[in-house]
Design a protein around this motif. Sequence first.
Motif, short mmCIF file in Angstrom:
data_model
loop_
_atom_site.label_atom_id
_atom_site.label_comp_id
_atom_site.label_asym_id
_atom_site.label_seq_id
_atom_site.Cartn_x
_atom_site.Cartn_y
_atom_site.Cartn_z
N CYS A 182 0.55 -1.17 -0.01
CA CYS A 182 -0.09 -0.14 -0.11
C CYS A 182 0.65 1.26 0.08
CB CYS A 182 -0.70 -0.18 1.07
SG CYS A 182 -2.01 1.46 1.17
N TYR A 183 0.30 2.65 -1.35
CA TYR A 183 1.66 3.24 -1.17
C TYR A 183 0.32 4.19 -1.04
CZ TYR A 183 5.18 0.31 -3.22
OH TYR A 183 5.83 -0.42 -3.85
N ASP A 184 1.38 5.24 -0.41
CA ASP A 184 0.14 6.75 0.13
C ASP A 184 1.53 7.60 -0.13
OD1 ASP A 184 -0.73 9.08 0.55
OD2 ASP A 184 -2.11 8.08 2.08
N LEU A 185 1.55 8.19 -0.99
CA LEU A 185 3.09 8.81 -2.13
C LEU A 185 2.19 10.70 -2.14
CD1 LEU A 185 4.57 6.97 -5.06
CD2 LEU A 185 4.79 6.88 -2.30
N HIS A 186 1.62 11.12 -0.91
CA HIS A 186 1.57 12.72 -0.89
C HIS A 186 0.57 13.03 0.55
CE1 HIS A 186 -0.44 16.94 -2.70
NE2 HIS A 186 0.03 16.67 -1.99
N ALA B 154 0.32 3.88 9.69
CA ALA B 154 1.10 2.45 9.64
C ALA B 154 0.20 2.11 10.45
CB ALA B 154 1.76 2.11 11.13
N GLU B 155 -0.96 2.46 10.75
CA GLU B 155 -2.67 1.35 11.36
C GLU B 155 -3.22 1.59 10.07
OE1 GLU B 155 -3.94 4.51 14.06
OE2 GLU B 155 -2.18 4.10 15.79
N ALA B 156 -3.08 2.77 9.75
CA ALA B 156 -4.14 2.89 8.02
C ALA B 156 -3.90 0.96 7.21
CB ALA B 156 -4.27 3.77 7.57
N GLY B 157 -2.55 0.80 7.14
CA GLY B 157 -1.78 -0.40 6.44
C GLY B 157 -1.20 0.60 5.41
N VAL B 158 -0.40 1.13 5.45
CA VAL B 158 0.31 2.42 4.31
C VAL B 158 1.81 1.18 4.84
CG1 VAL B 158 0.96 4.28 3.47
CG2 VAL B 158 -0.02 4.00 4.34
N SER C 62 10.89 2.66 13.83
CA SER C 62 10.10 1.97 14.65
C SER C 62 9.00 1.87 14.02
CB SER C 62 10.58 3.35 15.29
OG SER C 62 11.47 3.88 16.24
N ALA C 63 8.35 2.24 13.33
CA ALA C 63 6.92 1.64 13.17
C ALA C 63 6.82 0.82 11.48
CB ALA C 63 5.50 3.01 12.28
N GLY C 64 7.91 0.42 11.46
CA GLY C 64 8.66 -0.38 10.17
C GLY C 64 7.54 -0.62 8.96
N LEU C 65 8.03 0.40 8.80
CA LEU C 65 7.52 1.06 6.87
C LEU C 65 8.35 1.62 6.38
CD1 LEU C 65 6.56 4.24 7.31
CD2 LEU C 65 3.79 3.53 7.95
N CYS C 66 8.55 1.85 5.05
CA CYS C 66 9.58 2.60 4.45
C CYS C 66 8.33 4.42 4.28
CB CYS C 66 9.18 1.77 3.06
SG CYS C 66 10.72 2.59 2.48
N LEU C 67 9.65 5.28 4.30
CA LEU C 67 9.34 6.55 4.60
C LEU C 67 9.78 7.09 3.02
CD1 LEU C 67 9.84 9.55 4.99
CD2 LEU C 67 8.33 8.76 5.30
N VAL C 68 9.44 7.65 2.37
CA VAL C 68 10.45 8.25 1.38
C VAL C 68 10.15 8.95 1.63
CG1 VAL C 68 10.06 8.72 -1.43
CG2 VAL C 68 9.05 6.65 -0.48
N THR C 69 11.56 10.13 0.88
CA THR C 69 11.35 11.46 1.06
C THR C 69 10.40 12.42 0.62
OG1 THR C 69 13.37 11.42 -0.44
CG2 THR C 69 14.38 11.61 2.36
N GLY C 70 10.24 13.04 0.67
CA GLY C 70 9.17 13.97 0.16
C GLY C 70 9.14 15.64 0.70
N LEU D 111 -5.91 8.91 5.11
CA LEU D 111 -4.75 7.94 4.29
C LEU D 111 -4.03 6.52 3.97
CD1 LEU D 111 -2.25 9.66 7.56
CD2 LEU D 111 -1.59 9.07 5.17
N GLY D 112 -4.31 6.40 3.39
CA GLY D 112 -3.91 4.62 2.24
C GLY D 112 -5.37 4.64 1.67
N ARG D 113 -6.43 5.05 1.83
CA ARG D 113 -7.65 4.43 1.76
C ARG D 113 -8.25 5.86 -0.84
NH1 ARG D 113 -12.35 5.76 6.54
NH2 ARG D 113 -11.10 4.94 7.89
N LEU D 114 -7.36 4.61 -1.05
CA LEU D 114 -7.39 5.10 -2.33
C LEU D 114 -7.83 4.42 -3.89
CD1 LEU D 114 -3.41 6.46 -1.91
CD2 LEU D 114 -5.74 7.78 -2.86
N MET D 115 -7.97 4.64 -4.65
CA MET D 115 -8.13 3.63 -5.83
C MET D 115 -7.06 3.17 -6.62
SD MET D 115 -11.17 5.43 -8.53
CE MET D 115 -10.84 4.84 -9.79
#
Length: 285
Positions: free
Chosen positions: A4-8, A28-32, A55-63, A259-263
């Motif tokens: 699950c990607y959310d890039l904005h 993280a809670e939203a499954g991103v 710490s949360a175990g997700l990938c953070l993309v610099t933006g 967050l994360g709720r995207l088509m």
Amino acid sequence: MNACYDLHCHSTASDGTLTPVQLVARAAEAGVDVLALTDHDTTEGLPEAIAAARSAGLCLVTGVEISVTWAGQVVHIVGLGFDPGNPALQAGLAGLRRFRDWRAEEIGRRLAKSGIPGAYEGARGYSNGHLISRTHFARFLVEQGYSADMRKVFKQFLTRGKPGHVAGEWAELDQAVGWIKDAGGQAVIAHPARYGMTRTRLRRLIGEFQEAGGTALEVVSGSHSRDEVFTMARHSRDFSLCASVGSDYHGPETPWAQLGRLMPLPDNAVPIWHDWSISKTQALA
């Protein structure tokens, strides 16, 4: 299972209502799985967000989301996966923030002349010491009872012809794309359907963006309808651009953009992450 990607999205470093740490926790809670923090004209929140993502175990993309004036209209260019320490990028962003500081004071002066005192001070309070945006003025105006809600306040006070409107003097399109590219990142036209352009004008923008070295259109956005998603996907294919996705999340107060709720991207759109090397607990820069 697909990631699950959310890039904005935005934090309190610009006009969001959650701190970078709170934003990452909510994602993280939203499954991103892969999140990009794209605050307006600043990368101030990135160090905190990167540590929280690890710490949360997700990938953070610099933006970052860079304000641009193109053909007399304000558009936004998202930068992804760049080196935040790049001097040219940071110098460019610093110049935009200096204009933001002046604009905020001028908005306050104009609102005061129209009978709304204390708007600058009120907006500054909502900014928590970070850059002041029109959104902070909007929150003040709603809280003081000058408008019913955040959706109406801009049209009543902060757009062209209204008491608090101040025209933007932002980066040029090729400048913004150049800063991102020089920092090793990829440039994306944010929420292209939201600008209200004719098809001809939008394709002119996309063409100039591509010529400047832009990478992608934000095909899926929290503000795009289903039809707009497929239209933007066609534009991305026509110009051989990749497709990006982002909620443009600003906080829990905006339930229409979560967050994360995207088509999903249309099948024939090439995702911007198709050649990324993604690793959880690491930042992509």
